[in-house]
Design a protein around this motif. Structure first.
Motif, PDB file in Angstrom:
ATOM      1  N   VAL A 126     -53.745 -61.589 -27.975  1.00  0.00           N
ATOM      2  CA  VAL A 126     -54.813 -60.616 -27.504  1.00  0.00           C
ATOM      3  C   VAL A 126     -55.184 -60.775 -26.122  1.00  0.00           C
ATOM      4  CG1 VAL A 126     -55.482 -60.630 -30.017  1.00  0.00           C
ATOM      5  CG2 VAL A 126     -56.970 -62.224 -28.362  1.00  0.00           C
ATOM      6  N   TRP A 127     -55.802 -59.733 -25.652  1.00  0.00           N
ATOM      7  CA  TRP A 127     -56.495 -59.650 -24.275  1.00  0.00           C
ATOM      8  C   TRP A 127     -57.400 -60.578 -24.294  1.00  0.00           C
ATOM      9  CZ3 TRP A 127     -52.852 -57.329 -21.500  1.00  0.00           C
ATOM     10  CH2 TRP A 127     -52.296 -56.266 -21.682  1.00  0.00           C
ATOM     11  N   GLU A 128     -57.903 -61.464 -22.945  1.00  0.00           N
ATOM     12  CA  GLU A 128     -58.635 -62.451 -22.861  1.00  0.00           C
ATOM     13  C   GLU A 128     -60.223 -61.946 -23.201  1.00  0.00           C
ATOM     14  OE1 GLU A 128     -60.707 -65.121 -19.458  1.00  0.00           O
ATOM     15  OE2 GLU A 128     -58.724 -64.524 -19.306  1.00  0.00           O
ATOM     16  N   PRO A 129     -60.570 -60.664 -22.944  1.00  0.00           N
ATOM     17  CA  PRO A 129     -61.847 -60.173 -23.235  1.00  0.00           C
ATOM     18  C   PRO A 129     -61.905 -60.138 -24.700  1.00  0.00           C
ATOM     19  CG  PRO A 129     -61.059 -58.798 -21.464  1.00  0.00           C
ATOM     20  CD  PRO A 129     -59.876 -59.708 -22.095  1.00  0.00           C
ATOM     21  N   GLN A 130     -60.950 -59.652 -25.413  1.00  0.00           N
ATOM     22  CA  GLN A 130     -60.926 -59.645 -26.996  1.00  0.00           C
ATOM     23  C   GLN A 130     -60.840 -61.135 -27.410  1.00  0.00           C
ATOM     24  OE1 GLN A 130     -57.454 -57.186 -27.542  1.00  0.00           O
ATOM     25  NE2 GLN A 130     -58.675 -55.132 -27.198  1.00  0.00           N
ATOM     26  N   SER A 131     -60.517 -62.111 -27.058  1.00  0.00           N
ATOM     27  CA  SER A 131     -60.431 -63.283 -27.405  1.00  0.00           C
ATOM     28  C   SER A 131     -61.957 -63.788 -27.229  1.00  0.00           C
ATOM     29  CB  SER A 131     -59.532 -64.074 -26.243  1.00  0.00           C
ATOM     30  OG  SER A 131     -59.631 -65.635 -26.726  1.00  0.00           O
ATOM     31  N   VAL A 132     -62.402 -63.744 -26.058  1.00  0.00           N
ATOM     32  CA  VAL A 132     -63.886 -63.943 -26.029  1.00  0.00           C
ATOM     33  C   VAL A 132     -64.809 -63.267 -27.041  1.00  0.00           C
ATOM     34  CG1 VAL A 132     -66.044 -63.799 -24.465  1.00  0.00           C
ATOM     35  CG2 VAL A 132     -63.872 -64.310 -23.487  1.00  0.00           C
ATOM     36  N   HIS A 133     -64.447 -61.807 -27.276  1.00  0.00           N
ATOM     37  CA  HIS A 133     -65.250 -61.186 -28.292  1.00  0.00           C
ATOM     38  C   HIS A 133     -65.260 -61.932 -29.714  1.00  0.00           C
ATOM     39  CE1 HIS A 133     -66.366 -56.893 -30.115  1.00  0.00           C
ATOM     40  NE2 HIS A 133     -66.859 -57.874 -30.650  1.00  0.00           N
ATOM     41  N   ALA A 134     -63.767 -62.397 -30.036  1.00  0.00           N
ATOM     42  CA  ALA A 134     -63.418 -63.038 -31.212  1.00  0.00           C
ATOM     43  C   ALA A 134     -64.134 -64.292 -31.536  1.00  0.00           C
ATOM     44  CB  ALA A 134     -61.916 -63.329 -31.373  1.00  0.00           C
ATOM     45  N   VAL A 135     -64.329 -65.188 -30.440  1.00  0.00           N
ATOM     46  CA  VAL A 135     -64.943 -66.116 -30.409  1.00  0.00           C
ATOM     47  C   VAL A 135     -66.437 -66.068 -30.853  1.00  0.00           C
ATOM     48  CG1 VAL A 135     -65.622 -68.601 -29.345  1.00  0.00           C
ATOM     49  CG2 VAL A 135     -63.347 -67.692 -29.061  1.00  0.00           C
ATOM     50  N   ALA A 136     -67.013 -65.120 -30.008  1.00  0.00           N
ATOM     51  CA  ALA A 136     -68.362 -64.879 -30.079  1.00  0.00           C
ATOM     52  C   ALA A 136     -68.530 -64.363 -31.625  1.00  0.00           C
ATOM     53  CB  ALA A 136     -68.754 -63.708 -29.164  1.00  0.00           C
ATOM     54  N   ALA A 137     -67.944 -63.525 -32.038  1.00  0.00           N
ATOM     55  CA  ALA A 137     -67.980 -62.984 -33.702  1.00  0.00           C
ATOM     56  C   ALA A 137     -68.089 -64.382 -34.626  1.00  0.00           C
ATOM     57  CB  ALA A 137     -66.836 -61.912 -33.967  1.00  0.00           C
ATOM     58  N   ALA A 138     -67.013 -65.241 -34.323  1.00  0.00           N
ATOM     59  CA  ALA A 138     -66.639 -66.281 -35.303  1.00  0.00           C
ATOM     60  C   ALA A 138     -67.975 -67.057 -35.189  1.00  0.00           C
ATOM     61  CB  ALA A 138     -65.270 -66.969 -35.026  1.00  0.00           C
ATOM     62  N   LYS A 139     -68.384 -67.571 -33.990  1.00  0.00           N
ATOM     63  CA  LYS A 139     -69.389 -68.295 -33.807  1.00  0.00           C
ATOM     64  C   LYS A 139     -70.779 -67.741 -34.334  1.00  0.00           C
ATOM     65  CE  LYS A 139     -70.167 -70.661 -29.910  1.00  0.00           C
ATOM     66  NZ  LYS A 139     -69.972 -72.154 -30.192  1.00  0.00           N
ATOM     67  N   ALA A 140     -70.888 -66.446 -34.423  1.00  0.00           N
ATOM     68  CA  ALA A 140     -72.144 -65.875 -34.944  1.00  0.00           C
ATOM     69  C   ALA A 140     -72.119 -65.957 -36.346  1.00  0.00           C
ATOM     70  CB  ALA A 140     -72.303 -64.634 -34.384  1.00  0.00           C
ATOM     71  N   LEU A 141     -70.897 -65.779 -37.065  1.00  0.00           N
ATOM     72  CA  LEU A 141     -70.871 -65.687 -38.510  1.00  0.00           C
ATOM     73  C   LEU A 141     -70.701 -67.079 -38.872  1.00  0.00           C
ATOM     74  CD1 LEU A 141     -69.999 -64.109 -41.260  1.00  0.00           C
ATOM     75  CD2 LEU A 141     -67.544 -64.655 -40.336  1.00  0.00           C
ATOM     76  N   ALA A 142     -70.363 -68.274 -38.155  1.00  0.00           N
ATOM     77  CA  ALA A 142     -70.720 -69.395 -38.514  1.00  0.00           C
ATOM     78  C   ALA A 142     -72.024 -69.936 -38.531  1.00  0.00           C
ATOM     79  CB  ALA A 142     -69.756 -70.392 -37.715  1.00  0.00           C
ATOM     80  N   TRP A 143     -72.713 -69.558 -37.412  1.00  0.00           N
ATOM     81  CA  TRP A 143     -74.111 -69.679 -37.456  1.00  0.00           C
ATOM     82  C   TRP A 143     -74.899 -69.161 -38.715  1.00  0.00           C
ATOM     83  CZ3 TRP A 143     -77.289 -72.594 -34.228  1.00  0.00           C
ATOM     84  CH2 TRP A 143     -78.575 -72.368 -34.077  1.00  0.00           C
TER      85      TRP A 143
END
Length: 221
Positions: A126-143
């Protein structure tokens, strides 16, 4: 501590200067065709066997034949394809420790966020901006769930492609760098000397570069 919008992190990962200009926009709503393109992500079961005429009337970016082939490969490769077709939760607002935003699909047992992009995927990953978005979403879901979330999906429904994103150390480092960039953004950052990025930025006139839009490249709106 102020929470960072997923969209801001995505923009900053693309270009900090782009985010600086975006913050000054009164209307940051997505283009009108985004929802129509995004809706394809909820019709995979129907579209995988659709005829050429039906697919030609839809906002896909490739030929009907290639679209069907891509979708078939996606079904064979993605182990939670059925969950993506009929996700238990849609358009979920997630709030994490550092960021918040809407996840288009949220799978359960184990929890996995899925982001629907309406643009073109890279050859791999995936594009780097989408990678960062994916990490943000995963971290928020984990939180929110108080349990680890080790991967996310990024869907490209206009191409019939879904990519699995592992939330690994490299991606987490990209995310941390982006958080620091956003938190330090006060004055216009230096212009990036990157013809590809500049040609995909909607704020080219302010920067003095003629371009098309970031939204058309990343497709999140």
């Amino acid at each position: 501590m102020a929470l960072h919008a997923f969209s801001d992190l995505r923009s900053a990962a693309f270009c900090p200067r782009q985010l600086y200009y975006a913050w000054r926009e009164e209307d940051r709503s997505p283009p009108p065709d985004v929802e129509r393109r995004r809706a394809l992500a909820y019709r995979y079961d129907e579209l995988i066997g659709a005829d050429d005429g039906t697919l030609s009337d839809l906002p896909i970016d490739i030929s009907p034949l290639t679209f069907r082939r891509n979708l078939q490969r996606t079904r064979e490769r993605i182990d939670r394809f059925d969950d993506l077709v009929d996700p238990p939760c849609r358009d979920v607002l997630l709030t994490g420790r550092e960021s918040r935003g809407v996840v288009h699909k949220c799978l359960e047992d184990p929890p996995v966020p899925s982001l629907v992009a309406t643009g073109t995927p890279p050859e791999q990953g995936v594009w780097e901006p989408q990678s960062v978005h994916a990490v943000a979403a995963a971290k928020a879901l984990a939180w929110e769930r108080e349990r680890p979330v080790e991967r996310a999906y990024v869907e490209y429904p206009t191409h019939g492609i879904v990519r699995s994103v592992s939330i690994d150390g490299r991606r987490r480092a990209q995310y941390r760098d982006t958080i620091r960039t956003v938190e330090s953004l006060g004055t216009p950052p230096p212009r990036l000397q990157n013809d590809t990025k500049c040609s995909a930025c909607e704020y080219s006139e302010q920067c003095g570069v003629e371009t098309r839009t970031l939204r058309s490249l990343l497709g999140f709106g």
